[in-house]
Write a protein that holds these residues in place. Structure first.
Motif, PDB file in Angstrom:
ATOM      1  N   ASN A   1      10.994   7.288   4.313  1.00  0.00           N
ATOM      2  CA  ASN A   1      10.359   6.454   5.381  1.00  0.00           C
ATOM      3  C   ASN A   1       8.924   6.848   5.221  1.00  0.00           C
ATOM      4  O   ASN A   1       8.260   7.670   5.988  1.00  0.00           O
ATOM      5  CB  ASN A   1      11.015   6.864   6.841  1.00  0.00           C
ATOM      6  N   PRO A   2       8.012   6.007   4.463  1.00  0.00           N
ATOM      7  CA  PRO A   2       6.650   6.503   4.277  1.00  0.00           C
ATOM      8  C   PRO A   2       5.514   6.017   5.386  1.00  0.00           C
ATOM      9  O   PRO A   2       4.471   6.133   5.417  1.00  0.00           O
ATOM     10  CB  PRO A   2       6.538   5.746   3.019  1.00  0.00           C
ATOM     11  N   TYR A   3       6.199   5.195   6.245  1.00  0.00           N
ATOM     12  CA  TYR A   3       5.368   4.573   7.314  1.00  0.00           C
ATOM     13  C   TYR A   3       4.622   5.306   8.382  1.00  0.00           C
ATOM     14  O   TYR A   3       3.739   5.332   8.755  1.00  0.00           O
ATOM     15  CB  TYR A   3       6.196   3.359   7.981  1.00  0.00           C
ATOM     16  N   SER A   4       5.537   6.428   9.123  1.00  0.00           N
ATOM     17  CA  SER A   4       4.858   7.141  10.167  1.00  0.00           C
ATOM     18  C   SER A   4       5.123   8.508   9.721  1.00  0.00           C
ATOM     19  O   SER A   4       6.136   9.117  10.167  1.00  0.00           O
ATOM     20  CB  SER A   4       5.571   6.642  11.186  1.00  0.00           C
TER      21      SER A   4
ATOM     22  N   ASP B   1       0.932  -0.965  -0.051  1.00  0.00           N
ATOM     23  CA  ASP B   1       0.059   0.064  -0.090  1.00  0.00           C
ATOM     24  C   ASP B   1       0.975   1.323  -0.047  1.00  0.00           C
ATOM     25  O   ASP B   1       0.295   2.470  -0.150  1.00  0.00           O
ATOM     26  CB  ASP B   1      -1.013   0.251   1.276  1.00  0.00           C
ATOM     27  N   PHE B   2       2.094   1.063   0.267  1.00  0.00           N
ATOM     28  CA  PHE B   2       3.052   2.452   0.347  1.00  0.00           C
ATOM     29  C   PHE B   2       3.730   2.372  -1.205  1.00  0.00           C
ATOM     30  O   PHE B   2       4.343   3.688  -1.497  1.00  0.00           O
ATOM     31  CB  PHE B   2       4.213   2.300   1.182  1.00  0.00           C
ATOM     32  N   ILE B   3       3.614   1.528  -1.894  1.00  0.00           N
ATOM     33  CA  ILE B   3       4.388   1.746  -3.423  1.00  0.00           C
ATOM     34  C   ILE B   3       3.721   2.852  -4.111  1.00  0.00           C
ATOM     35  O   ILE B   3       4.544   3.625  -4.611  1.00  0.00           O
ATOM     36  CB  ILE B   3       4.258   0.208  -3.968  1.00  0.00           C
ATOM     37  N   VAL B   4       2.429   2.784  -4.443  1.00  0.00           N
ATOM     38  CA  VAL B   4       1.967   3.889  -5.063  1.00  0.00           C
ATOM     39  C   VAL B   4       1.764   5.247  -4.255  1.00  0.00           C
ATOM     40  O   VAL B   4       2.315   6.309  -5.023  1.00  0.00           O
ATOM     41  CB  VAL B   4       0.263   3.545  -5.526  1.00  0.00           C
ATOM     42  N   PRO B   5       1.709   5.424  -3.201  1.00  0.00           N
ATOM     43  CA  PRO B   5       2.070   6.764  -2.492  1.00  0.00           C
ATOM     44  C   PRO B   5       3.534   7.136  -2.750  1.00  0.00           C
ATOM     45  O   PRO B   5       3.642   8.512  -2.878  1.00  0.00           O
ATOM     46  CB  PRO B   5       1.748   6.579  -1.011  1.00  0.00           C
ATOM     47  N   VAL B   6       4.425   6.367  -2.706  1.00  0.00           N
ATOM     48  CA  VAL B   6       5.875   6.602  -2.704  1.00  0.00           C
ATOM     49  C   VAL B   6       6.221   7.125  -4.260  1.00  0.00           C
ATOM     50  O   VAL B   6       6.645   8.332  -4.373  1.00  0.00           O
ATOM     51  CB  VAL B   6       6.970   5.615  -2.209  1.00  0.00           C
TER      52      VAL B   6
END
Length: 358
Positions: free
Chosen positions: A123-126, A80-85
């Motif tokens: 660091n797209p997590y937090s 789920d972070f691939i497209v936002p990044v």
């Protein structure tokens, strides 16, 4: 407390067996534990692995939180972070182009936005931890803008601000104001007030409380929404599009009248390069979209500013439209589905909003 990945995997497997769930492989890609807040973030390779940790009805993750005796656990899939990044990388390229065109005095907050964006790509997590780290490393910069914020030029009685944040009192615009203040955009919060049927008192109180906490000047613009209200209640059109257009026109007129260069919105959908839009001398920046934030992200940021989140969909006017004109509900549902397709809303959040509409 130190939480080891292998120990966590073993505990999750045990919990699944104890509550009668199927014994399957538990796969954790990474984890981050904020000991001060008692918050655990678990990253899984994909959504199926995420479902394994959450369990049916959230039973597994609920038991896990109890076993670890911590405040909260959030589970995210790396997929789920691939497209936002990717979207944030597009936004960063566009932002760097914009920075090269601006004068030195105006582009300081843009440079800070680029630093925050680059850190989020790494660091797209937090987003909360990134914001806290940014605040710690930019204290001197923030003090400089604190000293010069919320002032009016006495000689011409014009607003001496770098940006306008369109503040409705909802979580999206509230999070945008918090981030804008942190980045040194020197904002004035502008709330368009069309009356209680569109902007009820609790939203105005939320906006007023947040601006008081942040020390940001708050300005109301009065607009006439009689045509929008009457037309939507008569069933001639869905109100949201015409309402948004009227609000944007009022804010743009205020921007031009006061020569303010940056307009900051809480839009979550116009991601990538489209999160920056030029309108003459005004640069519109959709802050949450630049940072590829989800609805849960803006809620968490707004909560830190004391903003109360509310359930349900839309304003009192749209509620009346849904009640009296049921065929209009499909257009509101389409708006929810658009945010879901974009990854802004989790399916469960979308389902709650659709249930509210129905």
């Amino acid at each position: 407390m130190i939480i080891q990945k292998n120990d966590l995997i073993s505990l999750i497997s045990k919990i699944r067996r104890d509550i009668g769930h199927k014994d399957v492989e538990v796969d954790i890609l990474d984890l981050f534990f904020d000991e001060d807040q008692g918050n655990l973030l678990i990253i899984t390779p994909d959504r199926p692995e995420k479902s394994v940790i959450i369990g049916k009805g959230g039973w597994v993750v609920g038991r896990l939180r109890e076993e670890l005796r911590i405040s909260s656990i959030h589970v995210e899939a790396y997929s789920d972070f691939i497209v936002p990044v990717y979207r944030m990388k597009l936004a960063l390229v566009k932002l760097e182009e914009i920075i090269s065109e601006y004068s030195h005095t105006e582009k300081e907050p843009l440079i800070n936005l680029s630093h925050l964006l680059a850190s989020r790509i790494e660091n797209p997590y937090s987003i909360e931890s990134l914001i806290e780290n940014f605040q710690k490393t930019h204290k001197e910069f923030n003090k400089f803008h604190e000293d010069r914020s919320n002032k009016i030029r006495k000689e011409d009685n014009k607003f001496d601000f770098t940006s306008v944040v369109a503040l409705s009192g909802g979580v999206d615009s509230s999070a945008s104001l918090i981030i804008a203040k942190m980045l040194g955009f020197n904002p004035v919060a502008v709330t368009v007030n069309p009356g209680d049927i569109i902007l009820p008192r609790y939203f105005r109180e939320s906006a007023e409380n947040l601006t008081r906490i942040l020390g940001v000047r708050h300005h109301y613009l009065q607009v006439d929404m009689k045509e929008v209200v009457e037309g939507s209640l008569e069933g001639r059109f869905h109100p949201c599009g015409k309402c948004s257009k009227t609000i944007e026109e009022a804010i743009m007129a205020f921007m031009r009248e006061n020569n303010i260069p940056f307009l900051l919105y809480g839009d979550l959908l116009s991601t990538g390069a489209s999160s920056f839009q030029r309108d003459g001398e005004v640069l519109r920046i959709n802050l949450p979209a630049v940072l590829s934030l989800k609805k849960g992200d803006v809620k968490n940021i707004a909560l830190k500013g004391g903003v109360k989140t509310r359930t349900g969909y839309g304003c009192p006017l749209i509620g009346e439209v849904h009640k009296n004109l049921p065929h209009m509900r499909r257009f509101s549902i389409q708006r929810v589905l658009r945010e879901t397709r974009a990854g802004v809303l989790e399916p469960g959040e979308a389902l709650n909003q659709i249930n509210g509409i129905l």
